[in-house]
Write a protein that holds these residues in place. Structure first.
Motif, PDB file in Angstrom:
ATOM      1  N   MET A  54     -42.699  16.924  31.412  1.00  0.00           N
ATOM      2  CA  MET A  54     -43.730  17.342  32.305  1.00  0.00           C
ATOM      3  C   MET A  54     -43.842  18.737  32.901  1.00  0.00           C
ATOM      4  SD  MET A  54     -44.246  13.587  34.436  1.00  0.00           S
ATOM      5  CE  MET A  54     -45.707  14.276  35.364  1.00  0.00           C
ATOM      6  N   GLY A  55     -44.658  19.446  33.022  1.00  0.00           N
ATOM      7  CA  GLY A  55     -44.512  20.604  33.479  1.00  0.00           C
ATOM      8  C   GLY A  55     -44.412  20.579  35.072  1.00  0.00           C
ATOM      9  N   THR A  56     -43.894  21.745  35.476  1.00  0.00           N
ATOM     10  CA  THR A  56     -43.543  21.985  36.910  1.00  0.00           C
ATOM     11  C   THR A  56     -44.687  21.611  37.812  1.00  0.00           C
ATOM     12  OG1 THR A  56     -41.979  23.893  36.046  1.00  0.00           O
ATOM     13  CG2 THR A  56     -42.911  23.884  38.387  1.00  0.00           C
ATOM     14  N   PHE A  57     -46.068  21.900  37.263  1.00  0.00           N
ATOM     15  CA  PHE A  57     -47.204  21.692  38.321  1.00  0.00           C
ATOM     16  C   PHE A  57     -48.049  20.519  37.567  1.00  0.00           C
ATOM     17  CE2 PHE A  57     -46.173  26.223  38.766  1.00  0.00           C
ATOM     18  CZ  PHE A  57     -46.216  26.305  40.370  1.00  0.00           C
ATOM     19  N   GLU A  58     -47.477  19.556  37.154  1.00  0.00           N
ATOM     20  CA  GLU A  58     -48.286  18.336  36.371  1.00  0.00           C
ATOM     21  C   GLU A  58     -48.599  17.542  37.930  1.00  0.00           C
ATOM     22  OE1 GLU A  58     -49.787  16.814  33.382  1.00  0.00           O
ATOM     23  OE2 GLU A  58     -48.054  18.381  32.940  1.00  0.00           O
ATOM     24  N   GLY A  59     -49.786  17.122  37.802  1.00  0.00           N
ATOM     25  CA  GLY A  59     -50.380  16.492  38.824  1.00  0.00           C
ATOM     26  C   GLY A  59     -50.916  17.479  40.136  1.00  0.00           C
ATOM     27  N   LEU A  60     -50.641  18.547  39.800  1.00  0.00           N
ATOM     28  CA  LEU A  60     -51.088  19.647  41.248  1.00  0.00           C
ATOM     29  C   LEU A  60     -52.306  20.375  40.823  1.00  0.00           C
ATOM     30  CD1 LEU A  60     -47.738  20.664  42.379  1.00  0.00           C
ATOM     31  CD2 LEU A  60     -48.658  18.789  43.068  1.00  0.00           C
ATOM     32  N   SER A  61     -53.150  20.767  41.581  1.00  0.00           N
ATOM     33  CA  SER A  61     -54.187  21.661  41.502  1.00  0.00           C
ATOM     34  C   SER A  61     -54.097  23.025  42.193  1.00  0.00           C
ATOM     35  CB  SER A  61     -55.294  20.933  42.307  1.00  0.00           C
ATOM     36  OG  SER A  61     -55.930  19.788  41.573  1.00  0.00           O
ATOM     37  N   ALA A  62     -54.446  24.119  41.847  1.00  0.00           N
ATOM     38  CA  ALA A  62     -54.247  25.475  42.103  1.00  0.00           C
ATOM     39  C   ALA A  62     -55.757  26.124  42.194  1.00  0.00           C
ATOM     40  CB  ALA A  62     -53.464  26.247  41.450  1.00  0.00           C
ATOM     41  N   LEU A  63     -55.784  27.087  43.274  1.00  0.00           N
ATOM     42  CA  LEU A  63     -56.914  27.939  43.131  1.00  0.00           C
ATOM     43  C   LEU A  63     -56.462  29.234  43.326  1.00  0.00           C
ATOM     44  CD1 LEU A  63     -60.117  28.728  43.776  1.00  0.00           C
ATOM     45  CD2 LEU A  63     -59.385  28.378  46.063  1.00  0.00           C
ATOM     46  N   VAL A  64     -56.896  30.169  42.054  1.00  0.00           N
ATOM     47  CA  VAL A  64     -56.513  31.427  42.162  1.00  0.00           C
ATOM     48  C   VAL A  64     -57.617  32.745  42.291  1.00  0.00           C
ATOM     49  CG1 VAL A  64     -55.186  33.175  40.727  1.00  0.00           C
ATOM     50  CG2 VAL A  64     -54.655  30.651  40.510  1.00  0.00           C
ATOM     51  N   THR A  65     -57.546  33.085  43.348  1.00  0.00           N
ATOM     52  CA  THR A  65     -58.478  34.418  43.494  1.00  0.00           C
ATOM     53  C   THR A  65     -58.185  35.611  42.568  1.00  0.00           C
ATOM     54  OG1 THR A  65     -57.614  35.650  45.466  1.00  0.00           O
ATOM     55  CG2 THR A  65     -58.827  33.616  45.753  1.00  0.00           C
ATOM     56  N   GLY A  66     -59.396  36.332  42.354  1.00  0.00           N
ATOM     57  CA  GLY A  66     -59.020  37.348  41.323  1.00  0.00           C
ATOM     58  C   GLY A  66     -58.473  37.040  40.051  1.00  0.00           C
ATOM     59  N   GLY A  67     -58.810  35.732  39.729  1.00  0.00           N
ATOM     60  CA  GLY A  67     -58.417  35.292  38.560  1.00  0.00           C
ATOM     61  C   GLY A  67     -58.785  35.359  37.277  1.00  0.00           C
ATOM     62  N   ALA A  68     -59.989  36.312  37.228  1.00  0.00           N
ATOM     63  CA  ALA A  68     -60.558  36.685  35.825  1.00  0.00           C
ATOM     64  C   ALA A  68     -59.940  37.920  35.237  1.00  0.00           C
ATOM     65  CB  ALA A  68     -62.033  37.085  36.192  1.00  0.00           C
ATOM     66  N   SER A  69     -58.932  38.391  36.128  1.00  0.00           N
ATOM     67  CA  SER A  69     -58.258  39.775  35.272  1.00  0.00           C
ATOM     68  C   SER A  69     -56.825  40.121  35.873  1.00  0.00           C
ATOM     69  CB  SER A  69     -59.098  41.144  35.248  1.00  0.00           C
ATOM     70  OG  SER A  69     -59.107  41.510  36.644  1.00  0.00           O
ATOM     71  N   GLY A  70     -56.003  40.732  35.207  1.00  0.00           N
ATOM     72  CA  GLY A  70     -54.694  41.295  35.950  1.00  0.00           C
ATOM     73  C   GLY A  70     -54.000  40.222  36.287  1.00  0.00           C
ATOM     74  N   ILE A  71     -53.142  40.422  37.268  1.00  0.00           N
ATOM     75  CA  ILE A  71     -52.248  39.651  37.922  1.00  0.00           C
ATOM     76  C   ILE A  71     -52.717  38.194  38.158  1.00  0.00           C
ATOM     77  CG2 ILE A  71     -50.866  38.983  40.044  1.00  0.00           C
ATOM     78  CD1 ILE A  71     -50.285  42.231  40.074  1.00  0.00           C
ATOM     79  N   GLY A  72     -54.017  38.172  38.743  1.00  0.00           N
ATOM     80  CA  GLY A  72     -54.541  36.996  39.015  1.00  0.00           C
ATOM     81  C   GLY A  72     -54.781  36.125  37.764  1.00  0.00           C
ATOM     82  N   LEU A  73     -55.318  36.657  36.741  1.00  0.00           N
ATOM     83  CA  LEU A  73     -55.528  36.002  35.434  1.00  0.00           C
ATOM     84  C   LEU A  73     -54.212  35.420  34.814  1.00  0.00           C
ATOM     85  CD1 LEU A  73     -57.344  34.933  33.189  1.00  0.00           C
ATOM     86  CD2 LEU A  73     -57.044  37.189  32.148  1.00  0.00           C
ATOM     87  N   ALA A  74     -53.276  36.260  34.929  1.00  0.00           N
ATOM     88  CA  ALA A  74     -51.677  36.024  34.381  1.00  0.00           C
ATOM     89  C   ALA A  74     -51.105  34.847  35.169  1.00  0.00           C
ATOM     90  CB  ALA A  74     -50.988  37.223  34.394  1.00  0.00           C
ATOM     91  N   SER A  75     -51.424  34.889  36.480  1.00  0.00           N
ATOM     92  CA  SER A  75     -50.888  33.576  37.485  1.00  0.00           C
ATOM     93  C   SER A  75     -51.500  32.424  36.987  1.00  0.00           C
ATOM     94  CB  SER A  75     -51.225  34.036  38.752  1.00  0.00           C
ATOM     95  OG  SER A  75     -50.366  35.308  39.248  1.00  0.00           O
ATOM     96  N   ALA A  76     -52.851  32.500  36.934  1.00  0.00           N
ATOM     97  CA  ALA A  76     -53.706  31.087  36.537  1.00  0.00           C
ATOM     98  C   ALA A  76     -53.133  30.708  35.183  1.00  0.00           C
ATOM     99  CB  ALA A  76     -55.096  31.690  36.513  1.00  0.00           C
ATOM    100  N   ARG A  77     -53.074  31.617  34.346  1.00  0.00           N
ATOM    101  CA  ARG A  77     -52.838  31.086  32.937  1.00  0.00           C
ATOM    102  C   ARG A  77     -51.289  30.408  32.888  1.00  0.00           C
ATOM    103  NH1 ARG A  77     -54.773  36.354  29.503  1.00  0.00           N
ATOM    104  NH2 ARG A  77     -56.781  35.465  28.803  1.00  0.00           N
TER     105      ARG A  77
END
Length: 250
Positions: free
Chosen positions: A1-24
């Protein structure tokens, strides 16, 4: 199981740069991820993409409600959205100061305020704010940007103090000069892009730009249940720029 299995996250600025890398990375580690961004094009691989201008409170409230509804709750908020600014203390008019502070500081406030009711319902609630090396080190031609990121750093600690009794951890990541679309646009406008790139890399002790994936790894650690005893801190991902004073050879 992954570290965040069962959890939900919201990432702002998630379409590029640091935000996208974090979301991925959060998604790769098992999280259901919602990306909030003003960009029309939705990045692939995420549970939901909501459009919002974090400078507009009604837009933010609607987008966060949509994201939480699609995710079925919220455990992690990553405040990555922001804009850059160049110049010394006299180089930007009041309107530009208001614009940058409104996005980089109040934008974070708006999103967090809208997300808090859902985060309070989580057993693993965590907020990670993206600050900058500019919050701690005096960088030339970055007066406005430094002020905004210094505010993010101070705000992170104040938020951590206020929200810890409610079980919500708040931390920041402070990247050095990173290989992001904004930095690349600055390089493109330079008289000698190659020389400017070399200068930016050389001022970081490890001799290169920070990668967005390296910043994302710090975000994921601070957001994870494994960091349950870490709150009110700022994790530098800057190649040693903030703390190291290396001696030149020769």
């Amino acid at each position: 199981m992954g570290t965040f299995e069962g959890l939900s996250a919201l990432v702002t600025g998630g379409a590029s740069g640091i935000g996208l890398a974090s979301a991925r990375l959060l998604a790769a580690q098992g999280a259901r991820v919602a990306v909030l961004d003003r960009a029309e094009a939705a990045p692939e691989g995420f549970a939901v993409h909501v459009r919002a201008d974090i400078g507009d409170d009604p837009s933010v409230v609607t987008a966060v409600e949509q994201a939480v509804s699609a995710l079925g709750g919220l455990d992690v908020l990553v405040n990555s959205a922001g804009i850059g600014a160049q110049g010394g203390i006299e180089d930007n008019p009041d309107d530009e100061w208001h614009r940058v502070l409104d996005i980089n500081v109040l934008g974070l406030v708006r999103v967090t305020r809208a997300a808090l009711p859902s985060l309070r319902a989580s057993a693993h609630a965590a907020i990670v704010n993206i600050s900058s090396i500019a919050a701690a080190a005096g960088l030339p031609q970055r007066a406005l940007y430094s002020a905004s990121k210094g505010a993010v750093l101070s705000l992170t600690r104040a938020m951590a103090a206020d929200l810890l009794p409610e079980g919500i951890r708040v931390n920041a990541v402070s990247p050095g000069t990173a290989d992001t679309p904004w930095v690349n646009r600055l390089l493109e406008r330079a008289d000698d892009p190659a020389a400017e790139h070399a200068a930016l890399a050389a001022r970081q002790p490890h001799g290169r730009l920070v990668s967005a994936d390296e910043v994302a790894a710090a975000v994921a650690y601070l957001a994870s249940p494994g960091a349950a005893s870490t709150t009110g801190t700022a994790l530098a991902v800057d190649g040693g720029m903030d703390g190291l004073r290396l001696r030149k050879e020769g």
